[in-house]
Scaffold this active site. Structure first.
Site, PDB file in Angstrom:
ATOM      1  N   ASP A  96       0.784  -1.226   0.000  1.00  0.00           N
ATOM      2  CA  ASP A  96       0.000   0.000   0.000  1.00  0.00           C
ATOM      3  C   ASP A  96       0.825   1.290   0.000  1.00  0.00           C
ATOM      4  O   ASP A  96       0.342   2.345   0.390  1.00  0.00           O
ATOM      5  CB  ASP A  96      -0.905   0.020   1.239  1.00  0.00           C
ATOM      6  CG  ASP A  96      -0.137  -0.266   2.528  1.00  0.00           C
ATOM      7  OD1 ASP A  96       1.080   0.007   2.580  1.00  0.00           O
ATOM      8  OD2 ASP A  96      -0.745  -0.773   3.494  1.00  0.00           O
ATOM      9  N   GLU A 118      -0.284  -8.962  -1.207  1.00  0.00           N
ATOM     10  CA  GLU A 118      -0.861  -8.397   0.011  1.00  0.00           C
ATOM     11  C   GLU A 118      -2.055  -7.504  -0.345  1.00  0.00           C
ATOM     12  O   GLU A 118      -2.164  -6.357   0.084  1.00  0.00           O
ATOM     13  CB  GLU A 118       0.176  -7.621   0.837  1.00  0.00           C
ATOM     14  CG  GLU A 118      -0.280  -7.427   2.285  1.00  0.00           C
ATOM     15  CD  GLU A 118       0.677  -6.589   3.122  1.00  0.00           C
ATOM     16  OE1 GLU A 118       1.391  -7.181   3.951  1.00  0.00           O
ATOM     17  OE2 GLU A 118       0.702  -5.356   2.947  1.00  0.00           O
ATOM     18  N   GLU A 132      -2.152   5.027   2.945  1.00  0.00           N
ATOM     19  CA  GLU A 132      -2.109   3.619   2.576  1.00  0.00           C
ATOM     20  C   GLU A 132      -3.478   3.053   2.204  1.00  0.00           C
ATOM     21  O   GLU A 132      -3.604   2.280   1.250  1.00  0.00           O
ATOM     22  CB  GLU A 132      -1.494   2.804   3.710  1.00  0.00           C
ATOM     23  CG  GLU A 132       0.000   3.016   3.900  1.00  0.00           C
ATOM     24  CD  GLU A 132       0.339   4.175   4.826  1.00  0.00           C
ATOM     25  OE1 GLU A 132      -0.566   4.995   5.130  1.00  0.00           O
ATOM     26  OE2 GLU A 132       1.508   4.257   5.262  1.00  0.00           O
ATOM     27  N   HIS A 209       5.363   5.698  14.186  1.00  0.00           N
ATOM     28  CA  HIS A 209       5.866   6.490  13.073  1.00  0.00           C
ATOM     29  C   HIS A 209       4.784   6.959  12.109  1.00  0.00           C
ATOM     30  O   HIS A 209       5.042   7.779  11.239  1.00  0.00           O
ATOM     31  CB  HIS A 209       6.878   5.657  12.264  1.00  0.00           C
ATOM     32  CG  HIS A 209       6.231   4.562  11.469  1.00  0.00           C
ATOM     33  ND1 HIS A 209       5.860   3.364  12.023  1.00  0.00           N
ATOM     34  CD2 HIS A 209       5.869   4.505  10.163  1.00  0.00           C
ATOM     35  CE1 HIS A 209       5.312   2.609  11.101  1.00  0.00           C
ATOM     36  NE2 HIS A 209       5.302   3.267   9.959  1.00  0.00           N
ATOM     37  N   ARG A 211       2.095   8.594   9.796  1.00  0.00           N
ATOM     38  CA  ARG A 211       1.866   9.996   9.448  1.00  0.00           C
ATOM     39  C   ARG A 211       0.664  10.579  10.180  1.00  0.00           C
ATOM     40  O   ARG A 211       0.698  11.696  10.683  1.00  0.00           O
ATOM     41  CB  ARG A 211       1.664  10.104   7.928  1.00  0.00           C
ATOM     42  CG  ARG A 211       1.539  11.513   7.388  1.00  0.00           C
ATOM     43  CD  ARG A 211       1.222  11.468   5.903  1.00  0.00           C
ATOM     44  NE  ARG A 211       2.262  10.785   5.145  1.00  0.00           N
ATOM     45  CZ  ARG A 211       3.259  11.402   4.524  1.00  0.00           C
ATOM     46  NH1 ARG A 211       3.338  12.722   4.568  1.00  0.00           N
ATOM     47  NH2 ARG A 211       4.161  10.712   3.858  1.00  0.00           N
ATOM     48  N   HIS A 240      12.470   5.779  14.213  1.00  0.00           N
ATOM     49  CA  HIS A 240      12.271   5.973  12.777  1.00  0.00           C
ATOM     50  C   HIS A 240      13.173   7.105  12.297  1.00  0.00           C
ATOM     51  O   HIS A 240      13.534   8.006  13.057  1.00  0.00           O
ATOM     52  CB  HIS A 240      10.805   6.303  12.501  1.00  0.00           C
ATOM     53  CG  HIS A 240      10.388   6.132  11.082  1.00  0.00           C
ATOM     54  ND1 HIS A 240      10.485   7.144  10.155  1.00  0.00           N
ATOM     55  CD2 HIS A 240       9.871   5.070  10.420  1.00  0.00           C
ATOM     56  CE1 HIS A 240      10.038   6.712   8.985  1.00  0.00           C
ATOM     57  NE2 HIS A 240       9.659   5.455   9.113  1.00  0.00           N
TER      58      HIS A 240
END
Length: 393
Positions: A96, A118, A132, A209, A211, A240
């Protein structure tokens, strides 16, 4: 022999793609071209190196401060020049990411069948995770073959109108990679990992991490600080690379004696760390699958997930990113850790270690080069008496 263009750009893609790429390269039915977009840089190269994989082409799109639009534009521009030269029979994408969406669009633009590994994960909220969820929904409209990890993922695709004969349930290749990694002999000494194996405290592996959670990371860090004040706890945080994430953790936790703020580990060492941890606290999609596979109590720093199988079975719990809730759930498990270790919280809902075999078989069958694949299936039974479920409030 069919030409397959494998496009990837991030560390998670490299890890989940690793077993598949190596299997494709060994299969005489396929000629494989590995195209790195460079969406991640050092982190991607390090992950590929674990599987002894070197890209044939690198678009090198990574630039400081780049936007989603710029990533998409640079990848599609790079592939527009490359794909007509390679003339692949199919193009595979994974998951994604921005690389996934841009590569799928490029395949569509050049009339190349897109195979989506996936496929079918859905949170139900197009803005969570962002971007995503939107990426994978858009790729589903383009792909010719959908390789869904679980029966639930396949059901999502069917509800969206994807024909069943274009869907194969494979299991997730992350389980293949994980089971392989924990069997590897460590290369070199990692002082921290050696120390952790001698440490009698309860080890918490923590990370954040995403967004959409950036503004909440200071709250997460403050919650970890409270938890780390317990003398029976040691917290390890591989930070990260994003400076927003790093600064939030460093500002709050840098002076804590029993908190280790470390640089990202290579994949093999990270798997060793997960295997040593007593609790995993993370918003990482990989951790959502890897933690339950290893039988580790896994607390997911999100309010919803596209990987619900482990939460249904009691192997993981959604705790959100509220500091109060994080403290409550982590301390509850710490105070009852022996009960958790005695319970069956390990799950194989995400895979049985044979996903790569099914992926290769499904691609071969797509081209008429092999028989249909026996799909992966693992029931996802609800367990209402499980401690995770009944005491989640």
């Amino acid at each position: 022999m069919k030409k397959i263009a494998v496009v990837l750009g991030t560390r998670p893609e490299a890890i989940k793609y690793g077993p598949v790429i190596n299997a494709l390269k060994k299969d005489p039915r396929f000629e494989v071209f590995i195209i790195s977009t460079g969406q991640h840089k050092e982190m991607l190269d390090d992950a590929l190196a674990v599987f002894d994989i070197k890209p044939d082409y690198n678009l090198k799109v990574m630039q400081p401060g780049q936007t989603l639009a710029q990533i998409t534009s640079r990848i599609t521009d790079g592939l527009a020049k490359l794909l007509p030269q390679l003339k692949p029979d199919a193009l595979t994408v994974h998951g994604d990411t921005g690389t996934t969406l841009a590569a799928a669009l490029s395949g569509f633009h050049h009339h190349i069948p897109v195979i989506h590994i996936e496929a079918g994960l859905r949170s139900g909220n197009v803005y969570s995770p962002f971007p995503e969820e939107g990426n994978r929904k858009l790729v589903a409209q383009i792909a010719s073959l959908h390789l869904a990890p679980t029966p639930g993922n396949a059901a999502n695709l069917i509800r969206e109108g994807i024909p069943e004969n274009r869907i194969v349930i494979t299991g997730n290749t992350v389980v293949d990679a994980l089971l392989w990694a924990i069997e590897q002999i460590p290369q070199g000494d990692n002082t921290l990992l050696e120390a952790l194996h001698q440490d009698t405290r309860k080890i918490i592996l923590a990370s954040a991490h995403r967004r959409e959670a950036w503004e909440k990371i200071p709250d997460i860090a403050n919650a970890i600080k409270v938890i780390a004040e317990r003398p029976d706890v040691r917290v390890v945080i591989p930070m990260h690379k994003n400076p927003i994430v790093r600064q939030a953790f460093q500002n709050t936790l840098a002076d804590m004696n029993n908190v280790d703020l470390i640089e990202p580990l290579n994949y093999l060492d990270f798997c060793r760390l997960m295997n040593r941890a007593d609790i995993i606290l993370s918003d990482s999609s990989g951790a959502e699958e890897e933690g339950p596979t290893l039988g580790k109590p896994t607390l997911i720093l999100r309010s919803l997930t596209e990987r619900p199988e482990a939460t249904h079975s009691g192997s993981a719990i959604l705790v959100g990113n509220s500091g109060e809730q994080i403290i409550h759930h982590v301390c509850r498990i710490l105070d009852n850790l022996s009960a958790f270790k005695g319970a069956n919280v390990q799950t194989d809902h995400y895979g049985d270690g044979l996903a790569t075999q099914r992926v290769i078989g499904a691609i071969a069958n797509f081209f008429g080069l092999g028989p249909a694949v026996q799909p992966f299936y693992c029931g996802c039974e609800m367990r209402p008496n499980n401690y995770f479920v009944t005491n989640a409030a």
